[in-house]
Write a protein that holds these residues in place. Structure first.
Motif, mmCIF file in Angstrom:
data_model
loop_
_atom_site.group_PDB
_atom_site.id
_atom_site.type_symbol
_atom_site.label_atom_id
_atom_site.label_comp_id
_atom_site.label_asym_id
_atom_site.label_seq_id
_atom_site.Cartn_x
_atom_site.Cartn_y
_atom_site.Cartn_z
ATOM 1 N N GLY A 153 0.836 -1.200 0.000
ATOM 2 C CA GLY A 153 0.000 0.000 0.000
ATOM 3 C C GLY A 153 0.870 1.249 0.000
ATOM 4 N N PHE A 154 0.244 2.360 -0.326
ATOM 5 C CA PHE A 154 0.973 3.629 -0.263
ATOM 6 C C PHE A 154 1.356 3.889 1.198
ATOM 7 C CE2 PHE A 154 1.290 8.213 0.209
ATOM 8 C CZ PHE A 154 2.151 8.518 -0.837
ATOM 9 N N PRO A 155 2.605 4.327 1.436
ATOM 10 C CA PRO A 155 3.033 4.490 2.835
ATOM 11 C C PRO A 155 2.115 5.423 3.633
ATOM 12 C CG PRO A 155 4.693 5.332 1.272
ATOM 13 C CD PRO A 155 3.664 4.630 0.468
ATOM 14 N N ALA A 156 1.627 4.892 4.729
ATOM 15 C CA ALA A 156 0.653 5.641 5.527
ATOM 16 C C ALA A 156 1.316 6.833 6.208
ATOM 17 C CB ALA A 156 0.053 4.711 6.586
ATOM 18 N N GLY A 157 0.627 7.947 6.166
ATOM 19 C CA GLY A 157 1.064 9.091 6.966
ATOM 20 C C GLY A 157 2.318 9.783 6.468
ATOM 21 N N LEU A 158 2.558 9.746 5.171
ATOM 22 C CA LEU A 158 3.762 10.397 4.644
ATOM 23 C C LEU A 158 3.792 11.895 4.997
ATOM 24 C CD1 LEU A 158 6.334 10.651 2.933
ATOM 25 C CD2 LEU A 158 4.911 10.630 0.877
#
Ligand code: G3I
Length: 372
Positions: A264-269
Motif C-alpha cells: 500500500g501507499f506508505p501511511a502518513g507520509l
C-alpha cells in the motif's frame, strides 16, 4: 512505444484529477526567471510554483555501465532535451558517489559531475549532491584498505572538503549521510565503514566538514523506507534532535520514495514529513519511483497505470502539503534507463515516461498537482 499504450495512458489520464486545461506556452503558470534561451513550455518545471523544485536523477554510472546502450546523459540528445525542459532540479544518479568520483586514493574524477553541474547552470536548474557518507558504492581501495583510524578520518575529511568545495555555491542540497540506519532503525555499525571504524560521532563530523566547505548548501539525511512513521524514521527523528541540540549543521531530512505497488501507499507520509518540518528542517522527496509487477514483454494494464499515477500524485501532494518540502525528485524519468528492472526481476515500468519519452498517466498526475 506502442500506440495501444499511448491510447490507454490518455484514457487513464482523463480519468484522473486533471485540470481542465494543462498549462501551455501561451499561459505559463510560473514566474520563475527564464535562463537565456529557454522558453516556458508545457512541462513539469514550468507547471510548478517558483519556490518548488521538481527534479530527476541524471542517468549514468551504476547499473547503466552493464547495459547495452551508451551513457544516456552524454549520448542521447532527446534525453538531454527532456532533462532540460522538464526539470528544475537534477541529482547525479551515481556520478558523485565515492566509487565514481574518487576511484583511486587521492585521485578524483570530476568530469561527469562537472558536466552535470554545467548542464544545470545552462538550463537554470539547481543540483542535489548525492552522496558523501554511505555504506555502498565505495571504491575497493577504501573498503579493502588497511588504514589507521587517523588516516581514515583524514580520507573522509579530504573527500568531503574537496568535493563539496569544488561545487560550493552550485549545489542546493547535499545528501551528506545516506542510509545510515537499517530497517529496524539500528545504526549500520558493520556495513558502514565510517561508523564501524570511527564510531557514530563521524556522522556529525561529516556534516560539519560539509558545512565548512559550502556554508550555503542545505545538508540532508537521506534514506529509503522512512516514508511512514516507523522505527527507521523514528531513529532519524531522535538522532536529528540530538544533533540540532548540539549545533550540528543538519538542515534537512529526505525520504527517497522507492515505492512498490505490491504494498500500500506508505501511511502518513505528510504527517511524517511534517514532524521533521516542525523541528525547523527542510524536507524533500529525493528518489521516487513506483514499480509494478511486469512479466517480460508485457505492458502495464490500465489499472496498474492508474494505481501508479495515484502513488506518484499522493507522494507529491504530501510534499506540497508541508511548508518546508520544496524539492520533489523522481529517480529517473524514462523507463528504458530505470534501475528498477535491473534490480527487481519481474518488476518495472516505474517511471513517468514511456521509452519514447511520451507521458504516462503518472506524469499527468504530477503535473495536475503542480499547477494547482
Ligand atoms: O559493484 C559491481 C561491480 O563489482 C560490477 O563489476 C559491476 C558490473 O556492472 O556492477 C557493480 O554494481 C553496480 C553498482 O551500481 C555499482 O556501480 C550494480 O550492478 C548496479 O546495479 C548499481 O546501480 C546503482 C545502485 O544505486 C547501486 O546501489 C543504480 O544505478 C542507482 O540508481 C542506485 O541508486 C540508489 C541511490 O543512490 C540510493 N538510494 C537507492 C537507489 C536505488 O538503489
Amino acid at each position: 512505444m506502442k500506440v495501444t499504450r499511448l491510447a490507454s495512458a490518455a484514457a487513464i489520464a482523463s480519468a484522473l484529477v486533471l485540470p481542465a486545461a494543462l498549462p501551455s506556452a501561451a499561459a505559463p503558470p510560473s514566474d520563475r526567471p527564464l535562463p537565456p534561451g529557454l522558453a516556458k513550455q508545457d512541462t513539469l518545471r514550468w507547471s510548478a510554483a517558483d519556490d518548488f523544485y521538481i527534479g530527476t536523477a541524471v542517468a549514468g554510472g551504476g547499473h547503466h555501465v552493464s547495459q547495452s546502450y551508451p551513457a544516456p546523459f552524454f549520448n542521447d540528445q532527446q534525453y538531454r532535451e527532456v532533462l532540460a525542459s522538464e526539470f528544475s532540479s537534477i541529482s547525479a544518479e551515481n556520478q558523485m558517489k565515492w566509487e565514481f568520483i574518487h576511484p583511486q586514493r587521492g585521485r578524483y574524477r570530476f568530469a561527469e559531475t562537472d558536466a552535470i553541474v554545467e548542464f544545470a547552470q545552462e538550463n537554470g536548474q539547481v543540483v542535489r549532491g548525492h552522496t558523501l557518507l554511505w555504506h555502498s558504492q565505495n571504491p575497493e581501495w577504501l573498503e579493502e584498505g588497511d588504514f589507521s583510524d587517523q588516516e581514515l578520518r583524514a580520507i573522509l575529511k579530504d573527500h568531503i572538503t574537496t568535493v563539496v568545495s569544488r561545487y560550493a555555491g552550485q549545489i542546493q542540497q547535499w545528501d551528506v549521510a545516506n542510509e545510515i540506519f537499517d530497517s529496524e532503525g539500528t545504526l549500520r555499525t558493520e556495513e558502514n565503514i565510517w561508523i564501524r571504524e570511527l564510531g557514530p560521532g563521524i556522522i556529525a563530523d561529516a556534516f560539519r566538514w560539509a558545512h565548512e566547505a559550502d556554508p550555503e548548501a542545505k545538508l540532508f539525511f537521506n534514506d529509503y523506507g522512512v516514508e511512514a512513521n516507523n522505527a527507521k524514521s523514528d531513529a532519524y527523528y531522535e538522532v536529528i534532535q540530538k544533533y540540532l541540540a548540539q549545533g550540528v549543521p543538519v538542515h534537512g531530512f529526505a525520504v527517497q520514495g522507492h515505492l512498490s505497488m505490491r504494498y500500500g501507499f506508505p501511511a502518513g507520509l505528510e504527517a511524517n514529513l511534517q514532524r521533521f518540518d516542525d523541528l525547523g528542517l527542510e524536507t524533500a522527496v529525493t528518489e521516487i519511483d513506483v514499480r509494478m509487477d511486469l512479466p517480460i514483454g508485457a505492458d502495464p494494464t490500465a489499472a496498474q497505470l492508474e494505481k501508479q499515477a495515484n502513488y506518484y500524485q499522493r507522494a507529491l501532494e504530501a510534499c506540497l502539503g508541508v511548508e518546508g518540502c520544496n524539492s520533489f525528485t523522481i529517480w529517473g524519468f524514462v523507463d528504458k534507463y530505470s534501475w528498477v528492472p535491473v534490480f527487481f526481476e519481474g518488476q518495472g515500468a516505474a517511471t513517468v515516461m514511456w521509452n519514447d519519452f511520451t507521458r504516462k498517466p503518472a506524469y499527468y498526475a504530477l503535473q495536475s498537482s503542480l499547477v494547482k
